[in-house]
Motif scaffolding. Sequence first.
Motif, PDB file in Angstrom:
ATOM      1  N   ARG A  10       0.840  -1.198   0.000  1.00 43.32           N
ATOM      2  CA  ARG A  10       0.000   0.000   0.000  1.00 43.32           C
ATOM      3  C   ARG A  10       0.877   1.252   0.000  1.00 43.32           C
ATOM      4  N   TYR A  23      -0.580  13.199  10.930  1.00 34.66           N
ATOM      5  CA  TYR A  23      -2.001  13.423  11.194  1.00 34.66           C
ATOM      6  C   TYR A  23      -2.159  14.857  11.686  1.00 34.66           C
ATOM      7  N   GLY A 461      -7.728   4.916   5.362  1.00 29.00           N
ATOM      8  CA  GLY A 461      -7.352   3.606   5.874  1.00 29.00           C
ATOM      9  C   GLY A 461      -7.798   2.476   4.963  1.00 29.00           C
ATOM     10  N   MET A 601      -6.173  -8.217  -0.453  1.00 30.48           N
ATOM     11  CA  MET A 601      -5.889  -8.036   0.968  1.00 30.48           C
ATOM     12  C   MET A 601      -6.601  -6.812   1.538  1.00 30.48           C
TER      13      MET A 601
ATOM     14  N   GLY C  91      -1.333  -6.131   5.763  1.00 36.10           N
ATOM     15  CA  GLY C  91      -2.564  -5.387   6.062  1.00 36.10           C
ATOM     16  C   GLY C  91      -2.763  -5.070   7.531  1.00 36.10           C
ATOM     17  N   ALA C  93      -1.787  -2.459   9.013  1.00 34.32           N
ATOM     18  CA  ALA C  93      -2.062  -1.026   9.165  1.00 34.32           C
ATOM     19  C   ALA C  93      -3.098  -0.617   8.134  1.00 34.32           C
ATOM     20  N   GLN C  94      -4.179  -0.013   8.583  1.00 30.59           N
ATOM     21  CA  GLN C  94      -5.127   0.595   7.638  1.00 30.59           C
ATOM     22  C   GLN C  94      -5.055   2.112   7.799  1.00 30.59           C
ATOM     23  N   GLY C  96      -3.868   3.641  10.248  1.00 29.65           N
ATOM     24  CA  GLY C  96      -2.522   3.883  10.753  1.00 29.65           C
ATOM     25  C   GLY C  96      -2.429   4.567  12.099  1.00 29.65           C
TER      26      GLY C  96
END
Lengths: 739, 275, 148
Positions: A10, A23, A461, A601, C91, C93-94, C96
């Motif tokens: 990702r 953030y 996310g 995934m 996977g 971490a989405q 985060g």
Amino acid sequence: MRAVGRNVLRKDGVSKVTGAARYIDDLTFPNLLYGRTIRSTIPAGEIAGVHLNFDTAGFTIVDYRDIAGRNIVALIEDDQPCLAEREIRHVAEPILLLAHADRERLLAADVQIDYRASTPNYDPAASAITFKTITIDKGDLDRGFAAADRIVEGEYRVGHQEQLYIEPNGVIAVPGPDGPGGDEGGIVIYGSMQCPYYVHRAITVLLDLPDDHVRIIQTETGGGFGGKEEYPSMIAGHAALLARKARRPVKIIYDRVEDMLATTKRHPGIIRHRTGVTRDGRLTAMEIDVLLDGGAYATLSAVVLSRGVIHASGPYRCDHIRVRGRATMTNTPPNGAFRGFGAPQTQFATEVHMDRIADALGLDPVRVRDINALRPGDTTATGQRLGRDCSARQVLREAVARTDFTRRRKALAGSNRGIGLSLFFHGSGFTGGGEVKLASKAALALTERGARILVASTEIGQGTRTMHAQIVADTLGVPYDCIDVNAADTGEVPNSGPTVASRTCMIVGRILQRCAEDMRARLGAMTPRQYLRAHGPLVVTKEYEKPSDITWDDSSYRGDAYGSYGWACDVVEVEVDRDTWQATPVAFTTVHEIGKAIHPMLAKGQIEGGSAQGIGYALIEEVVMRDGRMANGQLTNYTIPTTLDTPAIEVVMLENPYKHGPFGAKGVGEMPIDGPAPAVINALRHAGFDLREIPATPEKIMRARSASPEQRRPSAERESLRSSARSGSELGVGPQRAK
Amino acid sequence: MRGSISNRRLFEPRSLRDALRMLRDEGPLVPMAGCTDLYVSLNFGTLKDTRFLNLWRLDALRKIETRGAGVSIGALATHTNIMRSALVGKRLPMLAAACREIGGVQIQNRGTLGGNVANASPAGDTLPVLAAADAVVVLASAGGIRRVPFTAFYTGYRRSVMRPDELIVAFDIPAVHGRQWFRKVGTRAAQAISKVVMAACDDDRPRIAVGSVGPTVVRLPRTEAALASGASIADARRTLVDEITPIDDLRSTAEYRRRVAANLLARCLTEFGMS
Amino acid sequence: MPITLTINGTRTRITAHPMTRLLDVLREDCGLTGTKEGCGEGECGACTVLLDGVPVNSCLVPLAQADGTHVATIEGLRGRHPLQRAFVEHGGAQCGICTPGMIMAAVALGRKPSMDAMRVGLAGNLCRCTGYWAIYRSIRSAAGASKR
């Protein structure tokens, strides 16, 4: 190597695991002030006076009179003020804003508000204000009931649910340099959000600024789940007002308590079903009444209701359907977007009701669903004729086979375990004509090594950046690593619409795919570098194009409500502790048909995560409202599933491509949360606990112990239905009325 | 964070004697151990006190050691220390079981037994264990030591016999010869606040304590007496229900607490081999 | 009076009120913003750091109690810990925001934790995105990698 269908790394992975991702609370600016919101402490009434009981030196103080434009949070209706002027409709309504460089002084500032209180209403059924009504009519209900051998009725209730993203809401507003002639110039807002262009519009209206004076930049966002769909427009407005008055950057970060007390939640609802069925289990008529508690302002209630009613008849074929939906006002903080957006509420009712129908007829719950499941060529409640990508029976059969459901159900009889299932569907994209109205744009800029994606779709996310890059890479014919993704910055990207409604892959992904197709055609045999040398910069922008076979009439609510639907079936096995009535999900299997998994995934991550949220919704997540205020607004008391509360989740993904989706993809983000709650309640019922509402806390399970397996003989069903309907209303434990 | 820091003062004793002198001369001071409750109040802005005493570095109060046939546990022993103590595992497994159910590992690593007791929440998970085990609270002040039976320690909701110049320094827990039993019923599977929490042992006679069913953790003298004189489980359940005073609150209902407490008692007695 | 602690291997003198939360010291005084705040009440675990090797909620630790200790934050893993790579690949971490705290708690589980050890050891870290199982798969995979 192709990227689509592979688990490529990702795009935001490394920055997130190293702590480098920024953030909103990780950012700071020179001369930064901190902002604080003074909120109402009563649920209904008027402001009678405001007293500043502190030394105001060094403070920036803003109230509604400082608003240059219109005092509204611009969204659908213009009913919600950014700052209350006189009327108070709910606890935690913003009234006054303070900013100061020193956080301790800011927190110590004592503001007293005097009120003239009026009588609040917390009962959505008794509300004098209706935000929206929708009726869906299909066939002739009287004819449908006349054809029925049995009529089964039921009333079902769902509570609030808090999104509980782990990063609370926050923004920073930075005023631009003063323009020539002393005008105040523009404003830039950084923040945690799903929909930069929603915020953009809200700020232009609030500050009365031209579009190009407002720039919204999404920062890395620590979860949204709908909770950062509309609310950021409010908090951004507050920070912008302070920043413009102070002419300094202002940061507002909610702490967890403020976030839980003030921001939106999932709509509670009361859903009634009256269903005609033949002896052999065929649905002949479905009459469904949906009531959603909108809270104090309209926000998104109208569209939540819309998705709710369209999904209310479930993935079932029935010729005669009437769904009447209503969203009304109560004196509680506004409810809003939360993953699923009305569909989890209404499909909870449908799927619990289907098990009761099966019981009433003495039929197997799988059989009843299989008979009635929508097939290609069938029409939905809105008259939408389904294409070959309708997979209701496939997911049902796969789930039943995988879990050996029927045998397992027999084996568990009489034990303290039960097994239940739910069959459900979820439309991808905006409802009805929504996508046409949005007219979303996406763009692709050619770079030396490939292309840069320019969309306002946000990464929260779920994997937006990665999935979009995969679609573009394969369409353009370049490696995944050669695709960059621009920040969701309204100063740089076109308006791709909001990041909601399971639309980011199917709708925006498809627009991007068209950009890439166009770009590839223009490149011809040239590499990107060669093209740039020869022709200079290239940016391809495309707008949403409605597939010609989709039609929708909003006045009659007839037509193709969604371009496509995902289909899913959950099976859950629940164990009830004999001493404590605690229900533990011990096995969970879900079968999802999502068209095409662009990134298996990531898709699985959506399904596992959404299922876990659904398990929380089913069993432990309870918002306790007292006097219009969330009384358990801290993580200690509003409990979400921990590791030990989350069972292993077996995910099976089926692919039945949607012809207008990129590589066949449909949406996946929301659907997983529609199914767990009814599956859990059905499992509890199988274990002998007859419930019609969530969350099914041990306290409710304890009192629900009426449907022992012996009592659930078919002949006793009608009577037991009636008596439990009575006891259901006697319990009166809809969350809006909880003590 | 809603609490302010700059107006607070922290005293840093180097030894227990130092700490007791500060309490006497500078008091009132709020003792600070693992801060797992105190700092939640500070974060929420509900902590009104301004003067604090940092006990964390007083390692002498962290000892877990034998005391006759029983155990002595220093007030600063963390839940992790207790869970991992072989001595506790052998002599007082119900205490290890209680510590295991407190918070997540982060809380277990900081939260202390003394803090759990001093915080005085009726839902404190270790409290029923101390009550059932007839623990003694060792209180120290500059004037000396006094020993208070745990069952006489609390006087009401979040109130105890401890004076402002005193510190809890240890718990002396006599030998428990019979079987031990512990069960926590929380709002979820982990990191939960107790809705009902029960500890029991059947030494020469059953001793049972329950938390979250009244303003303080309670022993059940009438139920215990009934059992000692041969009452059935059904009778014991009825006596227990009369003996506790649960309420409805954010987390549960009085009815649930009453029925679950009775069920837990029955479960415990069944496991003890009674009928 | 300054307080000295070792942060990610570097001895650091901090001049701040002794009751300042360790979380704020890390984020504001040291600029180590990888450690997150999710609740301020010790429930979510997003602020997890290792204090002398054991996981703690840095929102509940006063600076005074960190005096002389070794503190390890996500930045201290320097992107080279097998868990970090594994969280990206599997996977874990989405969004985060829980990830730094989750990884630090996972570091404390040791080399090859059992399923039970993972579930119990991470019960103090809330994740709203993943449903946790991708996190277990990540940790499992890192355990396999570190064995090689």
